[in-house]
Design a protein around this motif. Structure first.
Motif, PDB file in Angstrom:
ATOM      1  N   GLY A  18       0.895  -1.283  -0.246  1.00  0.00           N
ATOM      2  CA  GLY A  18       0.329   0.153   0.021  1.00  0.00           C
ATOM      3  C   GLY A  18       0.554   1.242   0.145  1.00  0.00           C
ATOM      4  O   GLY A  18       0.703   2.069  -0.856  1.00  0.00           O
ATOM      5  N   SER A  19       1.835   1.061   0.362  1.00  0.00           N
ATOM      6  CA  SER A  19       2.901   2.732   0.933  1.00  0.00           C
ATOM      7  C   SER A  19       3.418   2.943  -0.352  1.00  0.00           C
ATOM      8  O   SER A  19       3.676   3.891  -0.703  1.00  0.00           O
ATOM      9  CB  SER A  19       4.269   2.077   1.850  1.00  0.00           C
ATOM     10  OG  SER A  19       3.091   1.789   2.884  1.00  0.00           O
ATOM     11  N   LEU A  20       3.732   1.844  -0.842  1.00  0.00           N
ATOM     12  CA  LEU A  20       4.624   2.084  -2.568  1.00  0.00           C
ATOM     13  C   LEU A  20       3.099   2.122  -3.584  1.00  0.00           C
ATOM     14  O   LEU A  20       3.328   3.910  -4.001  1.00  0.00           O
ATOM     15  CB  LEU A  20       4.826   0.621  -3.409  1.00  0.00           C
ATOM     16  CG  LEU A  20       4.612   0.855  -5.568  1.00  0.00           C
ATOM     17  CD1 LEU A  20       6.003   1.779  -5.229  1.00  0.00           C
ATOM     18  CD2 LEU A  20       5.495  -1.005  -4.997  1.00  0.00           C
ATOM     19  N   LEU A  21       1.830   2.613  -3.647  1.00  0.00           N
ATOM     20  CA  LEU A  21       0.696   2.754  -4.184  1.00  0.00           C
ATOM     21  C   LEU A  21       0.776   4.094  -4.112  1.00  0.00           C
ATOM     22  O   LEU A  21       0.349   5.422  -4.554  1.00  0.00           O
ATOM     23  CB  LEU A  21      -0.783   1.949  -3.278  1.00  0.00           C
ATOM     24  CG  LEU A  21      -0.217   0.420  -4.479  1.00  0.00           C
ATOM     25  CD1 LEU A  21      -1.218  -0.316  -3.956  1.00  0.00           C
ATOM     26  CD2 LEU A  21      -0.275   0.359  -6.347  1.00  0.00           C
ATOM     27  N   ILE A  22       0.982   4.559  -2.463  1.00  0.00           N
ATOM     28  CA  ILE A  22       0.184   5.706  -2.307  1.00  0.00           C
ATOM     29  C   ILE A  22       1.732   6.673  -2.827  1.00  0.00           C
ATOM     30  O   ILE A  22       0.852   7.367  -3.371  1.00  0.00           O
ATOM     31  CB  ILE A  22      -0.036   6.084  -0.475  1.00  0.00           C
ATOM     32  CG1 ILE A  22      -0.181   4.763  -0.185  1.00  0.00           C
ATOM     33  CG2 ILE A  22       0.416   7.228   0.256  1.00  0.00           C
ATOM     34  CD1 ILE A  22      -1.174   5.040   0.964  1.00  0.00           C
ATOM     35  N   SER A  23       2.803   6.060  -2.768  1.00  0.00           N
ATOM     36  CA  SER A  23       3.689   7.200  -3.544  1.00  0.00           C
ATOM     37  C   SER A  23       3.695   7.467  -4.937  1.00  0.00           C
ATOM     38  O   SER A  23       3.743   8.311  -5.507  1.00  0.00           O
ATOM     39  CB  SER A  23       5.214   6.283  -3.303  1.00  0.00           C
ATOM     40  OG  SER A  23       5.394   5.393  -3.428  1.00  0.00           O
ATOM     41  N   ILE A  26       0.495   9.892  -4.960  1.00  0.00           N
ATOM     42  CA  ILE A  26       0.988  11.162  -5.267  1.00  0.00           C
ATOM     43  C   ILE A  26       2.245  11.158  -5.892  1.00  0.00           C
ATOM     44  O   ILE A  26       2.056  12.645  -6.416  1.00  0.00           O
ATOM     45  CB  ILE A  26       1.988  11.345  -3.840  1.00  0.00           C
ATOM     46  CG1 ILE A  26       1.162  11.552  -2.801  1.00  0.00           C
ATOM     47  CG2 ILE A  26       2.639  12.745  -3.860  1.00  0.00           C
ATOM     48  CD1 ILE A  26       1.181  10.797  -1.270  1.00  0.00           C
ATOM     49  N   GLY A  27       2.273  10.510  -6.666  1.00  0.00           N
ATOM     50  CA  GLY A  27       3.441  10.999  -8.256  1.00  0.00           C
ATOM     51  C   GLY A  27       2.300  11.831  -9.099  1.00  0.00           C
ATOM     52  O   GLY A  27       3.392  12.731 -10.226  1.00  0.00           O
ATOM     53  N   LEU A  28       1.533  10.730  -9.704  1.00  0.00           N
ATOM     54  CA  LEU A  28       0.920  11.148 -10.382  1.00  0.00           C
ATOM     55  C   LEU A  28      -0.124  12.353 -10.451  1.00  0.00           C
ATOM     56  O   LEU A  28      -0.484  13.224 -11.466  1.00  0.00           O
ATOM     57  CB  LEU A  28      -0.658   9.059 -10.642  1.00  0.00           C
ATOM     58  CG  LEU A  28      -0.195   8.633 -11.113  1.00  0.00           C
ATOM     59  CD1 LEU A  28      -0.789   7.253 -10.809  1.00  0.00           C
ATOM     60  CD2 LEU A  28       0.570   8.902 -12.277  1.00  0.00           C
ATOM     61  N   GLY A  29      -0.672  12.910  -8.383  1.00  0.00           N
ATOM     62  CA  GLY A  29      -0.797  13.741  -8.475  1.00  0.00           C
ATOM     63  C   GLY A  29      -0.843  14.735  -9.054  1.00  0.00           C
ATOM     64  O   GLY A  29      -1.175  16.309  -8.985  1.00  0.00           O
ATOM     65  N   THR A  57      -1.516  -1.663 -14.679  1.00  0.00           N
ATOM     66  CA  THR A  57      -2.020  -0.384 -14.396  1.00  0.00           C
ATOM     67  C   THR A  57      -2.377  -0.160 -13.269  1.00  0.00           C
ATOM     68  O   THR A  57      -3.150  -0.417 -12.478  1.00  0.00           O
ATOM     69  CB  THR A  57      -2.499  -0.235 -15.974  1.00  0.00           C
ATOM     70  OG1 THR A  57      -2.057  -0.480 -16.824  1.00  0.00           O
ATOM     71  CG2 THR A  57      -2.261   1.180 -15.925  1.00  0.00           C
ATOM     72  N   VAL A  58      -1.956   1.091 -13.124  1.00  0.00           N
ATOM     73  CA  VAL A  58      -2.059   2.182 -11.505  1.00  0.00           C
ATOM     74  C   VAL A  58      -3.203   3.709 -11.706  1.00  0.00           C
ATOM     75  O   VAL A  58      -2.567   4.406 -12.761  1.00  0.00           O
ATOM     76  CB  VAL A  58      -1.637   2.198 -10.406  1.00  0.00           C
ATOM     77  CG1 VAL A  58      -1.859   2.732  -9.393  1.00  0.00           C
ATOM     78  CG2 VAL A  58      -0.652   0.681 -10.280  1.00  0.00           C
ATOM     79  N   HIS A  59      -4.235   3.661 -12.006  1.00  0.00           N
ATOM     80  CA  HIS A  59      -4.798   5.250 -11.829  1.00  0.00           C
ATOM     81  C   HIS A  59      -4.923   5.902 -10.331  1.00  0.00           C
ATOM     82  O   HIS A  59      -5.455   5.123  -9.204  1.00  0.00           O
ATOM     83  CB  HIS A  59      -6.223   4.741 -12.234  1.00  0.00           C
ATOM     84  CG  HIS A  59      -5.925   3.966 -13.674  1.00  0.00           C
ATOM     85  ND1 HIS A  59      -5.579   4.915 -14.889  1.00  0.00           N
ATOM     86  CD2 HIS A  59      -5.998   2.988 -14.314  1.00  0.00           C
ATOM     87  CE1 HIS A  59      -5.803   3.876 -15.548  1.00  0.00           C
ATOM     88  NE2 HIS A  59      -6.296   2.275 -15.742  1.00  0.00           N
ATOM     89  N   ALA A  60      -4.654   6.666 -10.478  1.00  0.00           N
ATOM     90  CA  ALA A  60      -5.013   8.052  -9.255  1.00  0.00           C
ATOM     91  C   ALA A  60      -6.866   8.909  -9.625  1.00  0.00           C
ATOM     92  O   ALA A  60      -6.198   9.906 -10.811  1.00  0.00           O
ATOM     93  CB  ALA A  60      -4.059   8.261  -8.708  1.00  0.00           C
TER      94      ALA A  60
END
Length: 79
Positions: A18-23, A26-29, A57-60
């Protein structure tokens, strides 16, 4: 990180923490809101809808709830 061991686990393979996904989120934002201009991120809510495995693929999604002016016109407060 051990693929054979992870295959025996709850998710059936390796997953991103989860910490990787949050980082990553934040990078995408920061594409729209440069982090250099951000003083604090308080009260954020994270929802992990499913496990993220290698190669996915990750979306934010970032949503501006409201904004208000503060005493210094160069600053602002957003929720």
């Amino acid at each position: 990180m051990d693929a054979p061991l992870a295959a025996q686990g709850h998710f059936g393979g390796r997953v991103a923490h989860g910490s990787l996904l949050i980082s990553v989120a934040i990078g995408l934002g920061s594409i729209d809101v440069p982090q250099a201009n951000t003083v604090a991120m308080v009260g954020t809510t994270w929802r992990f809808l499913k496990a993220v495995k290698p190669g996915m693929t990750v979306h934010a999604t970032w949503r501006l709830g409201r904004k208000r002016e503060v005493s210094n016109p160069r600053w602002g407060l957003v929720v």
